[in-house]
Scaffold this motif. Structure first.
Motif, PDB file in Angstrom:
ATOM      1  N   VAL A  42      38.327  46.512  77.265  1.00  0.00           N
ATOM      2  CA  VAL A  42      38.166  45.412  76.308  1.00  0.00           C
ATOM      3  C   VAL A  42      39.232  45.606  75.234  1.00  0.00           C
ATOM      4  CG1 VAL A  42      36.648  44.444  74.535  1.00  0.00           C
ATOM      5  CG2 VAL A  42      35.679  45.204  76.722  1.00  0.00           C
ATOM      6  N   ASP A  43      39.962  44.532  74.919  1.00  0.00           N
ATOM      7  CA  ASP A  43      41.011  44.633  73.894  1.00  0.00           C
ATOM      8  C   ASP A  43      40.395  44.813  72.508  1.00  0.00           C
ATOM      9  OD1 ASP A  43      43.047  44.349  75.700  1.00  0.00           O
ATOM     10  OD2 ASP A  43      43.160  42.172  75.492  1.00  0.00           O
ATOM     11  N   ILE A  44      41.089  45.575  71.670  1.00  0.00           N
ATOM     12  CA  ILE A  44      40.708  45.734  70.261  1.00  0.00           C
ATOM     13  C   ILE A  44      41.826  45.129  69.421  1.00  0.00           C
ATOM     14  CG2 ILE A  44      40.027  47.353  68.453  1.00  0.00           C
ATOM     15  CD1 ILE A  44      39.486  49.451  70.617  1.00  0.00           C
ATOM     16  N   ALA A  45      41.477  44.213  68.508  1.00  0.00           N
ATOM     17  CA  ALA A  45      42.481  43.618  67.615  1.00  0.00           C
ATOM     18  C   ALA A  45      42.934  44.660  66.602  1.00  0.00           C
ATOM     19  CB  ALA A  45      41.893  42.392  66.908  1.00  0.00           C
ATOM     20  N   ALA A  46      44.042  44.356  65.913  1.00  0.00           N
ATOM     21  CA  ALA A  46      44.615  45.313  64.960  1.00  0.00           C
ATOM     22  C   ALA A  46      43.627  45.690  63.863  1.00  0.00           C
ATOM     23  CB  ALA A  46      45.891  44.713  64.350  1.00  0.00           C
ATOM     24  N   ASP A  47      42.724  44.770  63.517  1.00  0.00           N
ATOM     25  CA  ASP A  47      41.741  45.057  62.462  1.00  0.00           C
ATOM     26  C   ASP A  47      40.463  45.688  63.012  1.00  0.00           C
ATOM     27  OD1 ASP A  47      40.597  42.922  63.756  1.00  0.00           O
ATOM     28  OD2 ASP A  47      40.407  41.640  61.989  1.00  0.00           O
ATOM     29  N   GLY A  48      40.476  46.058  64.296  1.00  0.00           N
ATOM     30  CA  GLY A  48      39.329  46.752  64.886  1.00  0.00           C
ATOM     31  C   GLY A  48      38.302  45.840  65.527  1.00  0.00           C
ATOM     32  N   ARG A  49      38.492  44.507  65.346  1.00  0.00           N
ATOM     33  CA  ARG A  49      37.486  43.598  65.894  1.00  0.00           C
ATOM     34  C   ARG A  49      37.710  43.379  67.382  1.00  0.00           C
ATOM     35  NH1 ARG A  49      34.342  41.570  61.965  1.00  0.00           N
ATOM     36  NH2 ARG A  49      35.213  41.822  59.877  1.00  0.00           N
ATOM     37  N   PHE A  50      36.600  43.071  68.079  1.00  0.00           N
ATOM     38  CA  PHE A  50      36.682  42.766  69.515  1.00  0.00           C
ATOM     39  C   PHE A  50      35.593  41.782  69.874  1.00  0.00           C
ATOM     40  CE2 PHE A  50      33.864  46.423  69.124  1.00  0.00           C
ATOM     41  CZ  PHE A  50      32.817  46.098  69.968  1.00  0.00           C
ATOM     42  N   LEU A  51      35.706  41.248  71.086  1.00  0.00           N
ATOM     43  CA  LEU A  51      34.748  40.261  71.595  1.00  0.00           C
ATOM     44  C   LEU A  51      34.303  40.702  72.980  1.00  0.00           C
ATOM     45  CD1 LEU A  51      33.955  36.958  71.104  1.00  0.00           C
ATOM     46  CD2 LEU A  51      35.382  36.815  73.114  1.00  0.00           C
ATOM     47  N   ILE A  52      33.000  40.603  73.237  1.00  0.00           N
ATOM     48  CA  ILE A  52      32.491  40.851  74.586  1.00  0.00           C
ATOM     49  C   ILE A  52      31.614  39.683  74.989  1.00  0.00           C
ATOM     50  CG2 ILE A  52      32.653  43.382  74.623  1.00  0.00           C
ATOM     51  CD1 ILE A  52      29.743  43.497  73.706  1.00  0.00           C
ATOM     52  N   GLY A  53      31.482  39.462  76.291  1.00  0.00           N
ATOM     53  CA  GLY A  53      30.676  38.360  76.783  1.00  0.00           C
ATOM     54  C   GLY A  53      29.792  38.804  77.928  1.00  0.00           C
ATOM     55  N   PHE A  54      28.725  38.035  78.136  1.00  0.00           N
ATOM     56  CA  PHE A  54      27.767  38.340  79.195  1.00  0.00           C
ATOM     57  C   PHE A  54      27.571  37.088  80.040  1.00  0.00           C
ATOM     58  CE2 PHE A  54      26.898  40.771  75.394  1.00  0.00           C
ATOM     59  CZ  PHE A  54      27.010  42.062  75.875  1.00  0.00           C
ATOM     60  N   GLY A  55      27.855  37.194  81.324  1.00  0.00           N
ATOM     61  CA  GLY A  55      27.786  36.045  82.218  1.00  0.00           C
ATOM     62  C   GLY A  55      26.362  35.551  82.419  1.00  0.00           C
ATOM     63  N   ARG A  56      26.260  34.450  83.110  1.00  0.00           N
ATOM     64  CA  ARG A  56      24.967  33.798  83.340  1.00  0.00           C
ATOM     65  C   ARG A  56      23.980  34.732  84.025  1.00  0.00           C
ATOM     66  NH1 ARG A  56      21.913  31.604  88.050  1.00  0.00           N
ATOM     67  NH2 ARG A  56      21.118  29.558  87.450  1.00  0.00           N
ATOM     68  N   ASP A  57      24.484  35.595  84.921  1.00  0.00           N
ATOM     69  CA  ASP A  57      23.590  36.481  85.660  1.00  0.00           C
ATOM     70  C   ASP A  57      23.800  37.946  85.261  1.00  0.00           C
ATOM     71  OD1 ASP A  57      22.426  34.339  87.152  1.00  0.00           O
ATOM     72  OD2 ASP A  57      24.277  34.249  88.325  1.00  0.00           O
ATOM     73  N   ALA A  58      24.204  38.176  84.016  1.00  0.00           N
ATOM     74  CA  ALA A  58      24.427  39.548  83.528  1.00  0.00           C
ATOM     75  C   ALA A  58      23.163  40.390  83.672  1.00  0.00           C
ATOM     76  CB  ALA A  58      24.856  39.507  82.053  1.00  0.00           C
ATOM     77  N   THR A  59      23.330  41.653  84.014  1.00  0.00           N
ATOM     78  CA  THR A  59      22.190  42.562  84.166  1.00  0.00           C
ATOM     79  C   THR A  59      21.619  42.906  82.788  1.00  0.00           C
ATOM     80  OG1 THR A  59      23.728  44.410  84.200  1.00  0.00           O
ATOM     81  CG2 THR A  59      23.001  43.560  86.331  1.00  0.00           C
ATOM     82  N   ALA A  60      20.433  43.493  82.786  1.00  0.00           N
ATOM     83  CA  ALA A  60      19.659  43.678  81.546  1.00  0.00           C
ATOM     84  C   ALA A  60      20.264  44.715  80.606  1.00  0.00           C
ATOM     85  CB  ALA A  60      18.221  44.051  81.884  1.00  0.00           C
TER      86      ALA A  60
END
Ligand SMILES: [Zn+2]
Length: 283
Positions: A61-79
């Protein structure tokens, strides 16, 4: 006795003023996460300040220069999912996430799906269309739209929900990949967040019709289908709220509507979770 560490970066302090000493510990020793962690959703986070790299379930997962990042969970993501940050010395910081399930709208039908064998003509048109879509998805922009609170590209009656699915005598059909907003042909729609145009088709595609794709950065993108008109071109930088074109019924559509789908990398995301409740229609 503490040795002086790095001076404040302002650099303009007069020599007579003593520079306060800073603690040597990292500014942010652990993850800071803003949920929700939910199927079809995205979450923003701040990586530990000494993290060199980050992975979600083993995928970088990419980390922006200020330390922020984004993650996502698909429609059928596990618990459950696991975030792992790696430091320069090889040590890791781990965080287990619990991903909330959704109750998808499932319709059981006591009939078979319409069996429409793809025609030779369809296949001939479809291959280059898929090539264009895949080439667009491979483009990377430095858009910062992923940081924003998304807004609805159009207001109106929601005529189709993300994740809904029909099951034909036990055979599941493909689930609905976006959210549909029913509006008449010619209704303008607007950028839900800042982005860069990665695809604006010059012809209606067989399924999507006139298709516009916007990259919001960090692997997050939006697609708008069945358009009657596109007013931007590939490479254009668009701002949240900017007019992009007009709603229509091109491609495979039963009536005029805006189909808005989102992806974070390969995961399909529910736009409704980013845009929030539908405001009152303006018409
Ligand atoms: Zn749709």
């Amino acid at each position: 006795m503490a040795a002086p560490v790095s001076a404040p970066s302002s650099g303009a302090a007069p020599a007579s003023v003593p520079i306060p000493q800073k603690p040597a510990a990292p500014v942010r020793p652990d993850f800071e996460l803003a949920g929700p962690f939910i199927q079809g959703g995205v979450a923003l986070g701040l990586a530990p300040s000494d993290a060199l790299s980050l992975a979600l379930d083993g995928r970088p997962v990419d980390i922006a220069a200020d330390g922020r990042f984004l993650i996502g969970f698909g429609r059928d993501a596990t618990a459950s999912a696991e975030l792992v940050a790696r430091r320069a010395d090889g040590s890791t910081i781990r965080r287990s996430l619990t991903v909330a399930p959704r109750a998808w709208r499932i319709e059981n039908l006591n009939r078979l799906a319409r069996q429409s064998r793809p025609s030779v003509e369809f296949e001939r048109l479809r291959a280059p269309e898929l090539a264009e879509i895949n080439a667009a998805r491979a483009l990377v922009s430095d858009s910062q739209g992923w940081r924003q609170r998304f807004t609805w590209p159009a207001t109106g009656r929601i005529s189709g929900l993300f994740g809904s699915q029909r099951i034909y005598r036990g055979e599941p059909g493909a689930y609905h990949s976006g959210v549909d907003v029913a509006r008449v042909t010619g209704t303008p729609f607007f950028a839900p967040a800042d982005g860069v145009v990665i695809l604006a088709t010059n012809r209606p595609f067989t399924l999507e019709g006139y298709l516009l794709m916007i990259d919001h950065g960090m692997g997050l993108n939006s697609a708008f289908l069945h358009l009657s008109r596109i007013d931007v071109k590939p490479g254009d930088v668009v701002r949240q709220g900017q007019a992009l074109g007009a709603i229509g019924a091109t491609g495979r559509a039963t009536g005029p509507h805006l189909h808005w789908s989102m992806k974070w990398r390969d995961e399909r995301i529910d736009p409704l979770l980013l845009a929030g409740p539908m405001p009152q229609a303006a018409d």
